[in-house]
Design an enzyme around this catalytic site. Structure first.
Site, mmCIF file in Angstrom:
data_model
loop_
_atom_site.group_PDB
_atom_site.id
_atom_site.type_symbol
_atom_site.label_atom_id
_atom_site.label_comp_id
_atom_site.label_asym_id
_atom_site.label_seq_id
_atom_site.Cartn_x
_atom_site.Cartn_y
_atom_site.Cartn_z
ATOM 1 N N LYS A 103 0.829 -1.352 0.097
ATOM 2 C CA LYS A 103 -0.025 0.051 -0.005
ATOM 3 C C LYS A 103 0.811 1.204 -0.099
ATOM 4 C CE LYS A 103 -3.857 -2.221 2.201
ATOM 5 N NZ LYS A 103 -4.442 -2.715 3.548
ATOM 6 N N ASP A 105 -11.155 2.944 3.999
ATOM 7 C CA ASP A 105 -11.704 1.513 4.408
ATOM 8 C C ASP A 105 -13.115 1.472 4.176
ATOM 9 O OD1 ASP A 105 -9.764 -0.572 3.851
ATOM 10 O OD2 ASP A 105 -9.290 -0.493 6.056
ATOM 11 N N GLN A 148 -4.659 -1.348 9.542
ATOM 12 C CA GLN A 148 -4.755 -2.491 9.081
ATOM 13 C C GLN A 148 -5.202 -3.516 10.064
ATOM 14 O OE1 GLN A 148 -3.542 -3.436 5.925
ATOM 15 N NE2 GLN A 148 -4.107 -5.537 6.297
#
Ligand code: NDP
Length: 299
Positions: A54, A121, A98
């Site tokens: 990422k 997200d 994460q």
């Protein structure tokens, strides 16, 4: 019949090129650089790889990338304080924590502490509610990538029978909501579903998000259906002792014989997920600065 391969790898390159172009425009015309902060707690090997990828792709797109790597023993309070500081940092437009988090940290509390506008997200309860009620939200990256590929393939999805296997908050449920928004007739199947194979066989669009290696084969798929395989499963390599290989939730070699179109694993949904994270960060940056949202980076 051999199904058309929908290459998420190729499609993600197009999405990333659009992201880079828009980032250039934001820099040149407005002096703004979109910024993404990724927070990793602990040493989970798969998470470390995702976070590294990422970060690399964020920088490659010309954006600002910040990584916070915290020790496994980090307390929930310390993590919440970090997120609060990122919420207030105007150079950061997207925040991603994460998952999974270590067991002593409450994931829901952490996700819901991220400012909804920076929740790239799309997991914050506000974004879940907005998506569920058909309002503008941050859309979770994996279902967003799946929908982009489906819309590219079909154009209009109205009236198609879609079956989503899996009801997780990060894939199955938002995927089903997005397909419903596109006027598909949506069925969600899960581990307690009766006659699941027959239900899947009625699908024009079959999305597999189960986490069971190669569970779905040609006997689950109607001739000509489009199959989107979200699964990422590592299994022992059949030919190379001591090695492993990645497979999806769909038995590709079998499914490709009946499907009209299918995403492979690897090279399907996976690359689209990171591309959509970059797209969401640009979208969040535009919204924060009250600028028009980029074309082709949302749904
Ligand atoms: P979860 O484990 O959270 O959810 C799995 C879902 O599958 C559950 O709803 C479960 O049902 C259902 N399920 C499990 N076994 C069966 C079965 N035998 N028959 C029918 N349904 C079943 O997984 P995720 O949604 O997080 O991920 C799914 C897969 O997608 C995984 O392989 C994951 O690695 C992959 N993934 C890939 C991403 C990408 O970028 N390509 C991103 C995110 C995930 P129930 O609710 O009843 O238990």
């Amino acid at each position: 019949m051999i199904g058309k391969v929908i290459s998420g790898k190729e499609f993600s390159e197009l999405v990333r090129a659009k992201v880079s172009k828009h980032v250039d425009q934001l820099k040149n015309e407005h002096g703004i650089i979109p910024g993404l902060a990724v927070v990793l707690v602990g040493e989970d090997p798969a998470s470390k790889v995702y976070v590294r990828n990422k970060g690399e792709q964020t920088k490659a797109a010309g954006m600002k990338s910040i990584e916070h790597k915290l020790d496994e023993s980090t307390s929930e309070k310390e993590l919440l304080e970090l997120i609060e500081s990122l919420n207030e940092d105007t150079s950061i437009h997207g925040i991603l924590c994460q998952l999974p988090l270590p067991s002593h940290i409450n994931e829901d509390r952490v996700i819901n502490s991220i400012a909804p506008d920076k929740d790239v997200d799309g997991f914050h309860i506000s974004n879940v509610g907005l998506l569920g009620t058909g309002q503008k939200s941050m859309v979770p990256c994996t279902p967003l990538g799946c929908l982009m590929m489906l819309k590219d393939h079909y154009g209009d999805l109205t009236g198609l029978n879609a079956v989503v296997v899996g009801r997780s908050n990060i894939v199955g449920k938002p995927m089903a909501n997005l397909l419903l928004r596109e006027s598909c007739t949506v069925t969600i199947a899960h581990s307690r579903t009766k006659d699941i194979q027959e239900i899947c066989k009625r699908a024009d669009i079959l999305v597999a998000a189960v986490g069971r290696p190669e569970m779905i084969d040609e006997n689950w798929i109607s001739s000509g259906a489009t199959v989107i395989d979200v699964g990422i499963n590592r299994i022992p390599h059949p030919d190379k002792a001591g090695k492993s290989k990645l497979v999806g939730d769909v038995d590709y070699e079998s499914a490709v014989k009946v499907a009209g179109a299918i995403t492979p694993v690897p090279g399907g949904v996976g690359p689209m997920t990171i591309a959509c994270l970059l797209a969401n960060t640009v979208t969040a940056c535009c919204r924060a600065n009250k600028l028009p949202e980029p074309d082709g980076l949302g749904v």
